[in-house]
Design a protein around this motif. Structure first.
Motif, mmCIF file in Angstrom:
data_model
loop_
_atom_site.group_PDB
_atom_site.id
_atom_site.type_symbol
_atom_site.label_atom_id
_atom_site.label_comp_id
_atom_site.label_asym_id
_atom_site.label_seq_id
_atom_site.Cartn_x
_atom_site.Cartn_y
_atom_site.Cartn_z
ATOM 1 N N ALA A 42 37.379 34.721 32.084
ATOM 2 C CA ALA A 42 38.428 35.753 32.105
ATOM 3 C C ALA A 42 39.812 35.125 31.959
ATOM 4 O O ALA A 42 40.718 35.707 31.368
ATOM 5 C CB ALA A 42 38.347 36.560 33.399
ATOM 6 N N TYR A 44 40.509 32.216 30.311
ATOM 7 C CA TYR A 44 40.698 31.815 28.908
ATOM 8 C C TYR A 44 41.025 33.048 28.064
ATOM 9 O O TYR A 44 41.879 33.022 27.175
ATOM 10 C CB TYR A 44 39.453 31.101 28.368
ATOM 11 N N ARG A 92 38.203 42.301 26.940
ATOM 12 C CA ARG A 92 36.757 42.350 26.653
ATOM 13 C C ARG A 92 36.472 42.993 25.308
ATOM 14 O O ARG A 92 35.508 43.741 25.176
ATOM 15 C CB ARG A 92 36.005 43.123 27.738
ATOM 16 N N ASP A 132 31.599 24.995 31.693
ATOM 17 C CA ASP A 132 31.751 23.575 32.043
ATOM 18 C C ASP A 132 31.897 23.382 33.547
ATOM 19 O O ASP A 132 32.449 22.382 33.987
ATOM 20 C CB ASP A 132 33.009 23.024 31.351
ATOM 21 N N ILE A 133 31.439 24.343 34.330
ATOM 22 C CA ILE A 133 31.691 24.244 35.784
ATOM 23 C C ILE A 133 30.886 23.106 36.397
ATOM 24 O O ILE A 133 31.427 22.294 37.141
ATOM 25 C CB ILE A 133 31.397 25.589 36.502
ATOM 26 N N ARG A 182 29.955 32.286 18.494
ATOM 27 C CA ARG A 182 30.657 31.790 19.686
ATOM 28 C C ARG A 182 29.854 30.711 20.401
ATOM 29 O O ARG A 182 30.401 29.734 20.872
ATOM 30 C CB ARG A 182 30.982 32.948 20.623
ATOM 31 N N ARG A 189 32.099 22.125 20.346
ATOM 32 C CA ARG A 189 33.491 21.670 20.397
ATOM 33 C C ARG A 189 33.557 20.279 21.035
ATOM 34 O O ARG A 189 32.659 19.911 21.812
ATOM 35 C CB ARG A 189 34.362 22.684 21.144
HETATM 36 O O1 DC Z 1 32.413 33.806 29.590
HETATM 37 P P1 DC Z 1 33.357 34.454 28.590
HETATM 38 O O2 DC Z 1 32.645 35.084 27.424
HETATM 39 O O3 DC Z 1 34.321 35.395 29.217
HETATM 40 O O4 DC Z 1 34.236 33.240 27.984
HETATM 41 C C1 DC Z 1 35.225 33.442 27.026
HETATM 42 C C2 DC Z 1 35.369 32.193 26.166
HETATM 43 O O5 DC Z 1 35.862 31.091 26.929
HETATM 44 C C3 DC Z 1 34.056 31.714 25.525
HETATM 45 O O6 DC Z 1 34.313 31.279 24.192
HETATM 46 C C4 DC Z 1 33.648 30.534 26.364
HETATM 47 C C5 DC Z 1 34.953 30.002 26.863
HETATM 48 N N1 DC Z 1 34.850 29.411 28.199
HETATM 49 C C6 DC Z 1 34.902 28.045 28.320
HETATM 50 O O7 DC Z 1 35.011 27.347 27.320
HETATM 51 N N2 DC Z 1 34.851 27.467 29.537
HETATM 52 C C7 DC Z 1 34.719 28.205 30.643
HETATM 53 N N3 DC Z 1 34.659 27.597 31.833
HETATM 54 C C8 DC Z 1 34.634 29.611 30.547
HETATM 55 C C9 DC Z 1 34.693 30.186 29.307
#
Ligand code: DC
Length: 236
Positions: A42, A44, A92, A132-133, A182, A189
């Motif tokens: 959310a 990003y 969204r 990437d948590i 996506r 990346r």
């Molecule tokens: O989970 P989401 O669809 O809301 O994420 C939006 C974008 O951000 C998606 O391209 C993945 C990226 N993202 C990321 O790179 N790292 C994160 N920790 C969360 C989301």
């Protein structure tokens, strides 16, 4: 002095591709344990929204990074505001899906947001979800979950989710194409690509009711907290 029952406030990391159920599962687990829910995607998305609102091109890396640095986020029970603007539904849309993916490729933006995410989880008691948590933000998380599901199921879920389709039912085939693009961008990346941490528990949620997924994560949380001589906390 600590009194029994001493409750450990864990950091629980939930990662996975779009539509694997991270958001729903993380929110439910957080609610059940009385933890905070950290929706990193959310943020990003919100940075992408704010940059566009300010007329900044998303490939202008320095300008988008400045937006992230200055951003004031308020997240509360699924709602999100950035710099005072309620963007809960505006972020969204299919357009913002693409914008967020571009923002998420920006290494300097990631540095800024990762520092904020770490601050949010510094005291534990958080279920944080993203890409990437478990690998970058909290490599020491007590519990790491990697949720996955078949591409068809993930597209079906996204297409049926009013939060992602502005209230209308989207065509599954259309959603599947966007989702695949996506997923590819997120996992190829150069900076913090989506991948399962070696020590993450892999859960394939294809055909599994969300309540079962949540139950499994809660059981794992209890187990991990037990290994630390305590319970994970609970609102029950
Ligand atoms: O989970 P989401 O669809 O809301 O994420 C939006 C974008 O951000 C998606 O391209 C993945 C990226 N993202 C990321 O790179 N790292 C994160 N920790 C969360 C989301």
């Amino acid at each position: 002095m600590l009194h029994w029952p001493f409750v450990v406030r864990l950091v629980i990391a939930v990662d996975g591709p779009s539509g694997a159920g991270e958001a729903t599962a993380a929110r439910a687990v957080a609610r059940s344990l009385g933890y905070r829910h950290g929706d990193t995607g959310a943020r990003y998305r919100a940075v992408g929204w704010r940059a566009r609102q300010l007329g900044i091109a998303l490939d202008d890396e320095a300008a988008v990074t400045a937006v992230a640095e200055a951003a004031r986020f308020d997240l509360d029970d699924g709602a999100i505001r950035i710099d005072g603007h309620d963007v809960t539904s505006a972020i969204r849309t299919p357009e913002m899906d693409k914008a967020a993916t571009l923002v998420a490729r920006n290494a300097a933006v990631r540095t800024v947001l990762v520092a904020r995410q770490r601050a949010l989880g510094a005291e534990g008691g958080v279920v944080m979800e993203g890409r990437d948590i478990g690998t970058v933000v909290f490599p020491q998380a007590a519990l790491k979950i990697y949720l996955d599901a078949s591409p068809e199921e993930r597209a079906r879920r996204r297409a049926a989710d009013p939060a992602h389709t502005s209230g209308r039912i989207a065509a599954v085939a259309e959603v599947a194409v966007d989702l695949a693009a996506r997923d590819k961008a997120d996992s190829t990346r150069s900076v913090a690509p989506l991948m399962k941490a070696d020590d993450a528990v892999y859960i394939d949620t294809t055909g599994i009711p969300i309540d079962d997924v949540v139950g499994r994560v809660l059981a794992l949380a209890r187990e991990r907290a037990g290994a630390r001589g305590s319970g994970p906390g609970s609102r029950d």
